[in-house]
Design an enzyme around this catalytic site. Structure first.
Site, short mmCIF file in Angstrom:
data_model
loop_
_atom_site.label_atom_id
_atom_site.label_comp_id
_atom_site.label_asym_id
_atom_site.label_seq_id
_atom_site.Cartn_x
_atom_site.Cartn_y
_atom_site.Cartn_z
N GLU A 34 -2.82 6.57 22.98
CA GLU A 34 -3.47 6.85 21.68
C GLU A 34 -4.10 8.11 22.08
O GLU A 34 -5.34 7.70 22.88
CB GLU A 34 -4.03 5.90 20.94
CG GLU A 34 -4.90 6.36 19.86
CD GLU A 34 -4.25 7.42 18.71
OE1 GLU A 34 -4.70 8.62 18.64
OE2 GLU A 34 -3.21 7.16 18.20
N GLY A 40 -4.19 6.01 13.14
CA GLY A 40 -3.57 7.30 12.57
C GLY A 40 -4.38 7.76 11.28
O GLY A 40 -5.35 7.67 11.04
N CYS A 42 -3.99 7.29 7.97
CA CYS A 42 -4.11 6.33 7.03
C CYS A 42 -5.62 5.83 7.24
O CYS A 42 -6.29 5.91 6.31
CB CYS A 42 -3.25 5.37 6.78
SG CYS A 42 -3.75 4.04 5.63
N GLY A 178 -2.87 22.80 -5.28
CA GLY A 178 -2.66 22.08 -6.33
C GLY A 178 -1.76 20.79 -6.10
O GLY A 178 -0.92 20.66 -7.42
N SER A 179 -1.95 20.20 -5.02
CA SER A 179 -0.92 18.77 -4.98
C SER A 179 -1.90 17.71 -4.87
O SER A 179 -3.14 17.64 -5.14
CB SER A 179 0.04 19.14 -3.67
OG SER A 179 1.10 18.27 -3.96
N GLY A 267 -0.70 21.40 2.28
CA GLY A 267 0.56 20.70 3.13
C GLY A 267 -0.04 20.21 4.43
O GLY A 267 -1.34 20.25 4.80
N ASP A 308 5.16 10.32 10.13
CA ASP A 308 4.85 11.75 9.65
C ASP A 308 5.55 12.74 10.58
O ASP A 308 5.78 13.82 9.97
CB ASP A 308 3.37 12.18 9.49
CG ASP A 308 2.61 11.22 8.74
OD1 ASP A 308 3.45 10.47 7.78
OD2 ASP A 308 1.64 11.80 8.35
N HIS A 441 0.93 -10.73 -20.99
CA HIS A 441 -0.02 -10.06 -21.86
C HIS A 441 -1.30 -10.59 -21.58
O HIS A 441 -1.66 -11.53 -21.52
CB HIS A 441 0.54 -9.98 -23.17
CG HIS A 441 -0.63 -9.59 -24.15
ND1 HIS A 441 -0.40 -8.38 -24.77
CD2 HIS A 441 -1.58 -10.12 -25.08
CE1 HIS A 441 -1.47 -8.22 -25.53
NE2 HIS A 441 -2.31 -9.29 -25.75
#
Length: 459
Positions: A34, A40, A42, A178-179, A267, A308, A441
């Site tokens: 590492e 990572g 997350c 805008g994502s 991105g 990724d 419910h």
């Protein structure tokens, strides 16, 4: 002189540590490398810190709305950004140190913190030392993409990583993109008290979704006072006395926005450019993602790419599933494939968007005979009781097979309720199986059978 292992894992992200455990349990001698932070994206810059921030932002938002619930708070609502930042950092730290402790205490696993580079098909070098293994697993992850836009080198900007270090409130946060990442940070900082502008090059937000989803999300954000600037074809930057002037070439509105802070959310890119992949003969695509087959093998025998860096999924859960696929095939004699995976994900604004399978737009393009049903969240008792009725549910099914092709739940609990549909799709059975279920419910999920019973031919 090289040191030999049975397996080398490059990267301790979501897939790597669990794979190390399976391999060591199988009796292999494993080297885990590492270069920076265990856990990572997350754990360190993605899900865990950002969703902790989302929770803090939701608490502030709910406090401001407390009168709607008959609750009175005497003092004005304020946000302690230092405490907010500290809380998110603590969640990440605890998880990161837990993963490192797990790996370092794992029998048969050697942990090295350093930068691994290939020097051959099954050889890597770390700080001058050479290590070999017949099996190498690349779990190198990704990072924020920073395109070469006019003036970008003249300003200070934030990414999803560096914004986590902020312990003060921006006066005006301008979000470029805008994502998913941009919308989540935009809403949370608006709820913390900042002025927020979201700038999107395309004609709508989250373009991969159906137009009705994009428009509903835009209305939710604008309802909280966030400015959404679409069709910003030419974006530029230059220093300003108040921070940064962002140049916009939009079809309407002002041609510039002045931000105290700018967040780039355009991105991601894979961490593959400095691994020496060419020395190993490992193929990548034009964006740097490692090419893999349906079982996540690269073109070099005995080398796999997970998470990724392989371009086959940009989520924590798909990275973990990559581990499951590789482990099942390598150790359990199975034949698991990436193509068997039904895509599911969520946008963690409030209310969240839960998504699975195909959009209605994609299903129409595929030429299938469709059944479609859509219901507003105002029909969900749980949403009414919580006074959180924004959004809707939509499901798309194949008229011939009567199997669900995809669904979207934009609304309170949508990120959890979508799993009922995800599960029935994985079971590969017709939708009436779920239609005749008897949900509890009051829950958000209880409207799903009603939604399915209203499926009609697409217009």
């Amino acid at each position: 002189m090289s040191k030999a292992f049975d397996a080398i894992i490059i990267g301790a992200g979501q897939a790597g540590p669990s794979l190390a455990e399976r391999l060591t349990d199988a009796g292999m001698k494993v080297l885990m490398v590492e270069r920076k932070l265990f856990g990572g994206t997350c754990v360190n810059t993605g899900c865990m810190p950002t969703k902790t921030l989302v929770a803090s932002a939701y608490a502030a938002h709910l406090a401001r709305r407390c009168a709607n619930y008959g609750v009175t708070i005497a003092a004005p609502i304020t946000v302690d950004m230092k405490r907010v930042r500290e809380r998110a950092a603590t969640v990440s730290y605890n998880s990161r140190t837990g993963i490192e402790k797990w790996l370092r205490g794992m029998n048969g696993c050697t942990v090295i913190q350093g930068h691994a580079r290939f020097i051959g098909a099954h050889e890597i070098e770390i700080d001058g030392e050479v290590f070999t293994a017949p099996r190498i697993f690349i779990n190198a992850g990704g990072r924020a993409n920073v395109p070469d836009m006019p003036g970008i080198d003249q300003i200070d900007y934030l990414t999803n990583t560096s914004i986590l270090d902020l312990d003060t409130l921006p006066k005006h946060l301008v979000v470029i993109g805008g994502s998913y990442i941009g919308l989540e940070f935009g809403q949370m900082y608006r709820r913390f008290g900042a002025e927020v502008t979201i700038v999107e090059k395309g004609p709508r937000l989250i373009a991969r979704e159906d137009p009705d989803v994009s428009e509903a999300v835009k209305e939710i954000l604008e309802g909280e006072g966030i400015a959404c600037r679409l069709n910003a074809e030419c974006i530029s930057f230059k220093p300003h006395t108040e921070g940064t002037e962002v140049g916009l070439d939009c079809s309407s509105g002002d041609r510039k926005a002045i931000g105290s802070h700018v967040l780039l959310a355009i991105g991601r890119r894979p961490n593959t450019d400095d691994l020496g992949l060419d020395k190993a003969g490992i193929d990548t695509d034009e964006r740097g993602y490692i090419k893999v087959d349906d079982e996540l093998s690269t073109n070099v025998e005995g080398v796999w790419a997970l998470g990724d860096c392989n371009g086959r999924g940009a989520f924590t859960h798909t990275s973990y599933n990559d581990f499951e696929i590789v482990a099942a095939n390598l150790l359990d004699g199975e034949s698991r494939k990436v193509s068997d995976r039904i895509p599911g994900y969520a946008l963690f604004i409030d209310p969240p968007l839960g998504r699975v399978g195909m959009t209605e737009t994609d299903a129409r393009k595929a030429g299938q005979t469709l059944l479609v049903s859509k219901r507003p969240m105002t029909r969900v008792g749980r949403a009414v009781e919580k006074d959180e009725t924004q959004g809707f549910m939509k499901v798309v099914a194949d008229a011939d097979t009567r199997k669900i092709l995809g669904a979207a739940i934009l609304g309170t609990g949508g990120d959890e309720a979508i799993h009922g549909i995800l599960d029935i799709m994985n079971a590969d059975v017709p939708y009436p199986t779920l239609q005749w279920a008897v949900p509890i419910h009051p829950t958000v999920s209880e409207l799903i059978p009603t939604l399915l019973s209203d499926l009609k031919p697409a217009q």
